[in-house]
Design a protein around this motif. Structure first.
Motif: not given
Length: 67
Positions: A3-5, A18, A37-38, A41
């Motif tokens: 996924v995008t960060a 994200n 963030l990981r 998400v």
């Protein structure tokens, strides 16, 4: 799954976002912001799975500044 960060420096730390899930968090370092963030998400995806749509297209654009 990748996924995008998006990381933005802010007040001595970093905000991590994200766009696929709308999830955002922060950390004092890039590594901490990404780890947070990981986790955010992964928790989001437990409730709202995403269907793979291909890699995101990420670009930058210039906009006029207004004083």
């Amino acid at each position: 799954m990748q996924v995008t960060a998006v990381l933005t420096p802010e007040d001595g730390g970093f905000v991590a976002y994200n766009p696929e899930t709308g999830t955002a968090t922060q950390g004092d370092t890039i590594e901490e912001a990404l780890a947070n963030l990981r986790e955010a998400v992964e928790l989001y995806l437990e409730e709202f799975p995403l269907k793979p749509a291909g890699p995101p297209i990420i670009t930058m654009l210039d906009v006029k500044e207004h004083a």
